[in-house]
Motif scaffolding. Sequence first.
Motif, PDB file in Angstrom:
ATOM      1  N   TRP A 143       0.844  -1.202   0.000  1.00  0.00           N
ATOM      2  CA  TRP A 143       0.000   0.000   0.000  1.00  0.00           C
ATOM      3  C   TRP A 143       0.879   1.251   0.000  1.00  0.00           C
ATOM      4  O   TRP A 143       0.674   2.160  -0.801  1.00  0.00           O
ATOM      5  CB  TRP A 143      -0.907  -0.050   1.219  1.00  0.00           C
ATOM      6  CG  TRP A 143      -1.857   1.088   1.384  1.00  0.00           C
ATOM      7  CD1 TRP A 143      -2.001   2.193   0.594  1.00  0.00           C
ATOM      8  CD2 TRP A 143      -2.830   1.229   2.434  1.00  0.00           C
ATOM      9  NE1 TRP A 143      -2.981   3.022   1.081  1.00  0.00           N
ATOM     10  CE2 TRP A 143      -3.509   2.459   2.210  1.00  0.00           C
ATOM     11  CE3 TRP A 143      -3.184   0.450   3.526  1.00  0.00           C
ATOM     12  CZ2 TRP A 143      -4.521   2.906   3.064  1.00  0.00           C
ATOM     13  CZ3 TRP A 143      -4.186   0.897   4.379  1.00  0.00           C
ATOM     14  CH2 TRP A 143      -4.840   2.103   4.143  1.00  0.00           C
ATOM     15  N   GLN A 144       1.889   1.281   0.884  1.00  0.00           N
ATOM     16  CA  GLN A 144       2.770   2.442   0.906  1.00  0.00           C
ATOM     17  C   GLN A 144       3.600   2.542  -0.376  1.00  0.00           C
ATOM     18  O   GLN A 144       3.951   3.643  -0.808  1.00  0.00           O
ATOM     19  CB  GLN A 144       3.657   2.429   2.155  1.00  0.00           C
ATOM     20  CG  GLN A 144       4.742   1.381   2.201  1.00  0.00           C
ATOM     21  CD  GLN A 144       6.053   1.856   1.598  1.00  0.00           C
ATOM     22  OE1 GLN A 144       6.313   3.047   1.501  1.00  0.00           O
ATOM     23  NE2 GLN A 144       6.864   0.910   1.168  1.00  0.00           N
ATOM     24  N   THR A 145       3.886   1.419  -1.002  1.00  0.00           N
ATOM     25  CA  THR A 145       4.577   1.448  -2.291  1.00  0.00           C
ATOM     26  C   THR A 145       3.675   2.030  -3.373  1.00  0.00           C
ATOM     27  O   THR A 145       4.115   2.807  -4.234  1.00  0.00           O
ATOM     28  CB  THR A 145       5.024   0.035  -2.703  1.00  0.00           C
ATOM     29  OG1 THR A 145       5.779  -0.549  -1.640  1.00  0.00           O
ATOM     30  CG2 THR A 145       5.883   0.073  -3.953  1.00  0.00           C
ATOM     31  N   TYR A 146       2.398   1.678  -3.335  1.00  0.00           N
ATOM     32  CA  TYR A 146       1.407   2.210  -4.279  1.00  0.00           C
ATOM     33  C   TYR A 146       1.267   3.722  -4.129  1.00  0.00           C
ATOM     34  O   TYR A 146       1.026   4.443  -5.097  1.00  0.00           O
ATOM     35  CB  TYR A 146       0.066   1.520  -4.023  1.00  0.00           C
ATOM     36  CG  TYR A 146      -1.070   1.944  -4.908  1.00  0.00           C
ATOM     37  CD1 TYR A 146      -1.061   1.669  -6.279  1.00  0.00           C
ATOM     38  CD2 TYR A 146      -2.188   2.586  -4.376  1.00  0.00           C
ATOM     39  CE1 TYR A 146      -2.121   2.042  -7.093  1.00  0.00           C
ATOM     40  CE2 TYR A 146      -3.255   2.960  -5.180  1.00  0.00           C
ATOM     41  CZ  TYR A 146      -3.215   2.685  -6.541  1.00  0.00           C
ATOM     42  OH  TYR A 146      -4.264   3.051  -7.343  1.00  0.00           O
ATOM     43  N   VAL A 147       1.458   4.195  -2.897  1.00  0.00           N
ATOM     44  CA  VAL A 147       1.332   5.629  -2.624  1.00  0.00           C
ATOM     45  C   VAL A 147       2.615   6.390  -2.957  1.00  0.00           C
ATOM     46  O   VAL A 147       2.596   7.414  -3.640  1.00  0.00           O
ATOM     47  CB  VAL A 147       0.937   5.858  -1.146  1.00  0.00           C
ATOM     48  CG1 VAL A 147       1.054   7.334  -0.779  1.00  0.00           C
ATOM     49  CG2 VAL A 147      -0.472   5.346  -0.895  1.00  0.00           C
ATOM     50  N   SER A 148       3.750   5.871  -2.472  1.00  0.00           N
ATOM     51  CA  SER A 148       5.012   6.608  -2.595  1.00  0.00           C
ATOM     52  C   SER A 148       5.816   6.264  -3.843  1.00  0.00           C
ATOM     53  O   SER A 148       6.705   7.016  -4.245  1.00  0.00           O
ATOM     54  CB  SER A 148       5.880   6.349  -1.362  1.00  0.00           C
ATOM     55  OG  SER A 148       6.325   5.007  -1.331  1.00  0.00           O
TER      56      SER A 148
ATOM     57  N   CYS B 134       3.142  10.347  -4.160  1.00  0.00           N
ATOM     58  CA  CYS B 134       3.985  10.876  -5.247  1.00  0.00           C
ATOM     59  C   CYS B 134       3.175  11.352  -6.440  1.00  0.00           C
ATOM     60  O   CYS B 134       3.726  11.846  -7.423  1.00  0.00           O
ATOM     61  CB  CYS B 134       4.989   9.809  -5.696  1.00  0.00           C
ATOM     62  SG  CYS B 134       4.246   8.347  -6.433  1.00  0.00           S
ATOM     63  N   GLY B 135       1.843  11.206  -6.371  1.00  0.00           N
ATOM     64  CA  GLY B 135       0.998  11.659  -7.469  1.00  0.00           C
ATOM     65  C   GLY B 135       0.607  13.117  -7.318  1.00  0.00           C
ATOM     66  O   GLY B 135       1.089  13.831  -6.430  1.00  0.00           O
ATOM     67  N   LYS B 136      -0.270  13.562  -8.170  1.00  0.00           N
ATOM     68  CA  LYS B 136      -0.721  14.954  -8.145  1.00  0.00           C
ATOM     69  C   LYS B 136      -1.425  15.253  -6.832  1.00  0.00           C
ATOM     70  O   LYS B 136      -2.290  14.497  -6.378  1.00  0.00           O
ATOM     71  CB  LYS B 136      -1.660  15.211  -9.330  1.00  0.00           C
ATOM     72  CG  LYS B 136      -2.085  16.666  -9.460  1.00  0.00           C
ATOM     73  CD  LYS B 136      -2.965  16.860 -10.686  1.00  0.00           C
ATOM     74  CE  LYS B 136      -3.381  18.328 -10.821  1.00  0.00           C
ATOM     75  NZ  LYS B 136      -4.259  18.531 -12.012  1.00  0.00           N
ATOM     76  N   ASN B 137      -1.039  16.364  -6.202  1.00  0.00           N
ATOM     77  CA  ASN B 137      -1.623  16.801  -4.925  1.00  0.00           C
ATOM     78  C   ASN B 137      -1.485  15.738  -3.833  1.00  0.00           C
ATOM     79  O   ASN B 137      -2.367  15.572  -2.987  1.00  0.00           O
ATOM     80  CB  ASN B 137      -3.108  17.160  -5.107  1.00  0.00           C
ATOM     81  CG  ASN B 137      -3.310  18.316  -6.062  1.00  0.00           C
ATOM     82  OD1 ASN B 137      -2.512  19.253  -6.084  1.00  0.00           O
ATOM     83  ND2 ASN B 137      -4.368  18.242  -6.868  1.00  0.00           N
ATOM     84  N   GLY B 138      -0.380  15.011  -3.873  1.00  0.00           N
ATOM     85  CA  GLY B 138      -0.123  14.017  -2.835  1.00  0.00           C
ATOM     86  C   GLY B 138      -0.927  12.744  -2.970  1.00  0.00           C
ATOM     87  O   GLY B 138      -1.120  12.017  -1.980  1.00  0.00           O
TER      88      GLY B 138
ATOM     89  N   SER C 203      -1.827   8.879  -4.947  1.00  0.00           N
ATOM     90  CA  SER C 203      -1.054   7.668  -5.218  1.00  0.00           C
ATOM     91  C   SER C 203      -0.411   7.740  -6.599  1.00  0.00           C
ATOM     92  O   SER C 203      -0.603   8.709  -7.342  1.00  0.00           O
ATOM     93  CB  SER C 203      -1.965   6.444  -5.135  1.00  0.00           C
ATOM     94  OG  SER C 203      -2.863   6.430  -6.237  1.00  0.00           O
ATOM     95  N   VAL C 204       0.345   6.699  -6.970  1.00  0.00           N
ATOM     96  CA  VAL C 204       0.991   6.674  -8.281  1.00  0.00           C
ATOM     97  C   VAL C 204      -0.028   6.702  -9.413  1.00  0.00           C
ATOM     98  O   VAL C 204       0.281   7.106 -10.534  1.00  0.00           O
ATOM     99  CB  VAL C 204       1.890   5.425  -8.429  1.00  0.00           C
ATOM    100  CG1 VAL C 204       3.033   5.446  -7.443  1.00  0.00           C
ATOM    101  CG2 VAL C 204       1.067   4.140  -8.278  1.00  0.00           C
ATOM    102  N   ALA C 205      -1.265   6.272  -9.105  1.00  0.00           N
ATOM    103  CA  ALA C 205      -2.319   6.252 -10.122  1.00  0.00           C
ATOM    104  C   ALA C 205      -3.169   7.516 -10.076  1.00  0.00           C
ATOM    105  O   ALA C 205      -4.145   7.640 -10.825  1.00  0.00           O
ATOM    106  CB  ALA C 205      -3.204   5.021  -9.931  1.00  0.00           C
ATOM    107  N   GLY C 206      -2.816   8.453  -9.180  1.00  0.00           N
ATOM    108  CA  GLY C 206      -3.600   9.674  -9.066  1.00  0.00           C
ATOM    109  C   GLY C 206      -4.861   9.499  -8.252  1.00  0.00           C
ATOM    110  O   GLY C 206      -5.740  10.365  -8.258  1.00  0.00           O
ATOM    111  N   THR C 207      -4.996   8.389  -7.525  1.00  0.00           N
ATOM    112  CA  THR C 207      -6.177   8.121  -6.712  1.00  0.00           C
ATOM    113  C   THR C 207      -5.907   8.480  -5.256  1.00  0.00           C
ATOM    114  O   THR C 207      -4.774   8.765  -4.865  1.00  0.00           O
ATOM    115  CB  THR C 207      -6.561   6.642  -6.811  1.00  0.00           C
ATOM    116  OG1 THR C 207      -5.444   5.841  -6.357  1.00  0.00           O
ATOM    117  CG2 THR C 207      -6.877   6.247  -8.238  1.00  0.00           C
TER     118      THR C 207
END
Length: 411
Positions: free
Chosen positions: A167-172, A243-247, A249-253
Amino acid sequence: MPLLAYKERHILSPQQLRKLTEHKYSCFSASLLDPLLQPWWNWLVAQTPLWLAPNLITIVGLILNIVTTLILICYSPNGIDPPPRWTCFLCALGLFVYQSLDSIDGKQARRTNTSSPLGELFDHGCDSISTIFVALSACISCQLGHYPNWLFFQCFCAIALFYCAHWQTYVSGTMRFGRIDVTEAQFSIIAIHLVSAALGPEVWLTKMPYLECETRYLPFYIASGVDLSLALRYAKSILNEGCGKNGSSVAGTSVLSPSIPLTLVVLPALMIAQKSPDNIFTEHASVFILAFGMVAAKITNKLVIAHMTKAEMEYLDWSLLGPGLLFLNQYFNCIVPEIWLLWFTLAWSTQDLLRYCAQVCLEICHHLRIELFRIPYSPKVSNTISVGSQSNFGADKNGGTSHRKSKSKAH
């Protein structure tokens, strides 16, 4: 995808396959044991034939780990009956072999220049299954079945924390391993099995000097402390390192969106175990853990794929059918014997996981024009086998830019 829109074919869209091709594995490890084990792993991979495919190394280790654990479960399915000492030794050996093979598959991929994103996915998939058996075997070796609540807590903590790591990998976008993490946990469990093998599982029932508690509580108190530390670390990363837009996830979710599938597994498991009129968890602990563990492994694999393809995490899944039936059966006063539905859940979730993983692997192999368990050409030996920097330790162990170790690989 909606629950009723399950498809066996074309699980990955063309866009996901394109994103997968572009995926680069990112990992950081500060593990205490990994640098010490590098000489052993480097020697072991040097003895490995060049024709042996990295994924085949991984799956052989997983099978040995599963078989040795199933032998232990056969002698103590409820975690109460003391298993023979030799079964504990077999579990220690099986876990050590799996850990070692899982640590060299990435090295073998780089050594033979056969690295691809499939290696990372395959390694994570094997790890998601291994986590269930490793956690359950440790609890049985300590005869934790005498305390069902502790057994439930420890096994589901292991399952949930493995999910949270991804989960943290998906986010960061980066998988991180702390100073005390997967490798340290694996060797701690090996030590538990060896103590049970040398002194007998009954040793965990003895009172500790100067303390009014049984010896078995010592490793699990320590494990609980480590679990809390990991949970806090993952929570901090998830909430602050998008790491995505506005903090995002990598998928922008939303960074919190992966909490939904995990909740749909853990919460029903807790409710079913606590409200069962037949004490289904207490009486059939191993079957219960394995059944819900397979469901958790399925959603973890979907999370890994969502990360690697930068896609939105899917919430509902056919693997939730078994837990849903168990929950509804209790709601209607158990019109069907619970043990029947529990075995159905185990069978259904296992076949669903295997079919899903097989189909995904076939689609990726077709897209990348590679084979899963065979190197279809004479590999060229790479001059670089070992790793030199701390960040590369993480790559070797968990996925590297190509294959990697069991904690997360990519070849």
